[in-house]
Design an enzyme around this catalytic site. Structure first.
Site, short mmCIF file in Angstrom:
data_model
loop_
_atom_site.label_atom_id
_atom_site.label_comp_id
_atom_site.label_asym_id
_atom_site.label_seq_id
_atom_site.Cartn_x
_atom_site.Cartn_y
_atom_site.Cartn_z
N HIS A 98 0.80 -1.22 0.00
CA HIS A 98 0.00 0.00 0.00
C HIS A 98 0.84 1.27 0.00
O HIS A 98 0.31 2.36 -0.20
CB HIS A 98 -0.94 0.00 1.22
CG HIS A 98 -2.01 -1.04 1.15
ND1 HIS A 98 -3.32 -0.75 0.82
CD2 HIS A 98 -1.97 -2.39 1.35
CE1 HIS A 98 -4.04 -1.87 0.83
NE2 HIS A 98 -3.24 -2.87 1.15
N ASP A 109 3.85 9.51 -1.25
CA ASP A 109 2.68 8.73 -0.84
C ASP A 109 2.42 7.63 -1.86
O ASP A 109 2.53 7.88 -3.08
CB ASP A 109 1.44 9.62 -0.73
CG ASP A 109 0.53 9.23 0.41
OD1 ASP A 109 0.54 8.03 0.79
OD2 ASP A 109 -0.20 10.09 0.92
#
Length: 458
Positions: free
Chosen positions: A158, A366
Site C-alpha cells: 500500500h 505517498d
C-alpha cells in the site's frame, strides 16, 4: 470458487449488529470475502507480557471467519514500532535520515511473521487463495512456503516502493527481496513502483525482468503488476451529498462566515508534508493580501504512532507552526488556520470536503492517497472545488485534472492555491468531471477484482 484468505497487520471486524466497517478498503475486502467465503486474519491490537499466546480469537460473521491473534509487548515493540515503522516505512518513503536499523528489531520482524504463518497454516485449505497486505508482512509467504503450502499467494504493497539506491541502504534488503519472490503476484500502487522493483532486481544482479509483468529471481518466476487502490466512488459521492445536512457540517459552514474553505486531512506523519503546506499557506496569504480574512485553512491531523519519538516531536512542531502563523497573520476577527489534532467522523469529513473550495493534498511521498480521491468524489457537480495535489502522490498518475505541485516548492504551492481560488466555474467543472469519470470507472471494487483475477491466473 476458491476460498479467499486475507492477512493484514490489523483486522477490521464488523461493529455490533454486523454494520460494515468505515472505509472503502475494508468494505471491498469484506465484499470479496462474503462472495467467496473465507478468512481474515491479523493482529487483534492487544498485547501483553505473556510468552505463550492465547488461542486465536475466532469471530464468524456470515460467510467470513475473522481470526485475531494477540502479540507480546516485545513483539509489538520490535516488529511493529521497530522494524516495520522505523526501518521499512521511512526507507519506502525515501527518508533514509530517519531509518534506525537494529538487529534486535529486524529479528523481531521476521519472528512475528513466522508466528503469523504458524497461526495461519492450520486454517488453510488446499484450494484457498491467500492475499497478504502491506509492508508489515513481506516475509509471510516465505514462511508459509517453508511449511509446505503450495497455495497461490498474492501480496499488495500500500506504500511506495523505492528505487535501488534507496532500498539497498537497508542492511537486510536481500532478505526482503527474497521474501517478495515467494509470492505468485506482487502488486504495487503505480507503474513507477513496479519499475523500481524490477530495476532493483536487475541492478543488484539477483534477477531479471522477463516481460512487463513477469520476474525471475531466487529460482522462482512470479508476476508483478500495478493496481491503483481507490474508493467506493458512487457511494462516497452520495454520502457527501447527504452530509450537507449534518449538524456539525452546518455549524462548520456557519463558522467560516462566507470565507473560502481550504482543507487538508492527513494522519500525523512526516511523509505528509504538513509543515511545508503550512508554510505555503502563509506564503499565499502574505503575497496575496486581497485574500486576507477571506479564507480559512482547516487542517485535520489525527495523532499517529505517538510511541515513536519522531511522531511525538512532529506533533509538537506542527502545533507550534500553526500557532506561529496564526499569531503572525491573524487578526482579532480572523484565525487563518484551524488545526484539529484528532479524528473526525466520516460523515462530517465528507461534508467538509464538499464545503471546501480547495483540497490541499501535498505529501512529500505517498503510495496513493485516498484523501485526494475522496475530495474529488465529495464535490458538488454544479460547483466543484479544486484539488491541489503533490506530484509525488501515487494519485497524481490518475487525477490529471488536479493542479499538480512540488510540495518542496513553497512558492509554487502558494501560487497553486491562489490559482485554485480564482479559477472559473467552467474550468473547475471540466477538471472535476475528468477526474470523477475516472474514479467512477476505477473504484475500489474494480481494484479488488483486478488483483484477484490476476492472482488466479498467475
Amino acid at each position: 470458487m476458491s476460498r479467499l484468505v486475507i492477512v493484514s497487520n490489523r483486522v477490521t471486524v464488523p461493529e455490533k449488529g454486523g454494520a460494515a466497517p468505515a472505509g472503502g478498503l475494508a468494505v471491498a475486502l469484506r465484499a470479496a470475502l462474503e462472495e467467496r467465503g473465507g478468512v481474515w486474519m491479523g493482529w487483534s491490537g492487544k498485547s501483553s507480557g505473556v510468552r505463550e499466546p492465547a488461542p486465536l480469537d475466532i469471530k464468524v460473521h456470515g460467510n467470513i471467519t475473522y481470526a485475531l491473534t494477540d502479540l507480546t509487548k516485545t513483539d509489538v515493540e520490535e516488529y511493529y514500532h521497530g522494524f516495520a515503522n522505523r526501518v521499512l516505512w521511512p526507507i519506502c518513503h525515501y527518508r533514509l535520515d530517519l531509518a534506525e536499523y537494529g538487529r534486535k528489531e529486524m529479528a523481531g520482524y521476521f519472528r512475528v511473521n513466522r508466528f503469523f504463518a504458524q497461526r495461519l497454516a492450520p486454517l488453510i485449505e488446499k484450494d484457498d487463495i491467500i492475499w497478504v497486505h502491506d509492508y508489515h508482512l513481506i516475509p509471510l509467504a516465505s514462511e508459509l512456503r517453508q511449511m509446505g503450502l503450495k497455495n497461490k499467494i498474492g501480496f499488495f504493497l500500500h506504500i511506495p516502493w523505492p528505487p535501488a539506491d534507496v532500498l539497498f541502504t537497508m542492511p537486510v534488503h536481500e532478505q526482503i527481496m527474497r521474501g517478495l519472490s515467494q509470492y505468485d503476484l506482487v502488486g504495487f500502487q503505480t507503474v513507477h513502483d513496479l519499475d523500481n522493483f524490477g530495476g532493483g532486481l536487475v541492478r543488484e544482479g539477483i534477477g531479471e525482468r522477463l516481460d512487463d509483468n513477469k520476474f525471475s529471481t531466487y529460482g522462482r518466476t512470479f508476476k508483478g503488476g500495478f493496481y491503483s487502490i481507490s474508493i467506493e466512488t458512487k457511494e462516497f459521492a452520495e454520502f457527501a451529498r447527504k452530509a450537507a445536512s449534518n449538524v456539525m457540517v452546518r455549524k462548520a459552514r456557519q463558522s467560516v462566515e462566507g470565507r473560502n474553505l481550504i482543507i487538508g486531512v492527513d494522519r500525523l506523519d512526516y511523509s505528509k508534508g504538513i509543515t511545508q503546506r503550512i508554510d505555503a499557506f502563509e506564503r499565499f496569504i502574505t503575497t496575496n493580501p486581497a485574500h486576507q480574512n477571506k479564507v480559512t485553512y482547516l487542517q485535520i491531523t489525527p495523532k499517529s504512532r505517538s510511541e515513536v519519538p519522531e511522531y511525538e516531536q512532529m506533533q509538537r512542531t506542527v502545533a507550534e507552526q500553526a500557532g506561529r502563523v496564526n499569531g503572525a497573520i491573524g487578526t482579532v476577527d480572523w484565525v487563518p488556520i484551524r488545526y484539529i489534532n484528532r479524528s473526525v467522523a466520516r460523515p462530517v469529513l465528507a461534508g467538509l470536503y464538499r464545503l471546501a473550495r480547495i483540497g490541499l493534498v501535498t505529501p512529500l511521498r505517498d503510495g496513493m492517497n485516498l484523501v485526494a480521491k475522496e475530495y474529488v468524489a465529495a464535490q458538488d457537480p454544479d460547483d466543484p472545488g479544486v484539488l491541489v495535489l503533490s506530484r509525488f502522490a501515487g494519485a497524481a498518475r490518475e487525477l490529471t485534472g488536479a493542479l499538480l505541485v512540488n510540495p518542496y516548492d513553497i512558492e509554487g504551492t502558494a501560487h497553486a492555491i491562489a490559482r485554485g481560488l480564482t479559477m472559473s466555474l467552467e474550468e473547475r467543472k471540466q477538471r472535476w468531471e475528468k477526474m470523477m469519470d475516472h474514479l467512477l470507472k476505477h473504484d475500489i471494487n474494480r481494484w479488488c477484482d483486478d488483483f484477484l483475477q490476476d492472482l488466479a491466473r498467475s
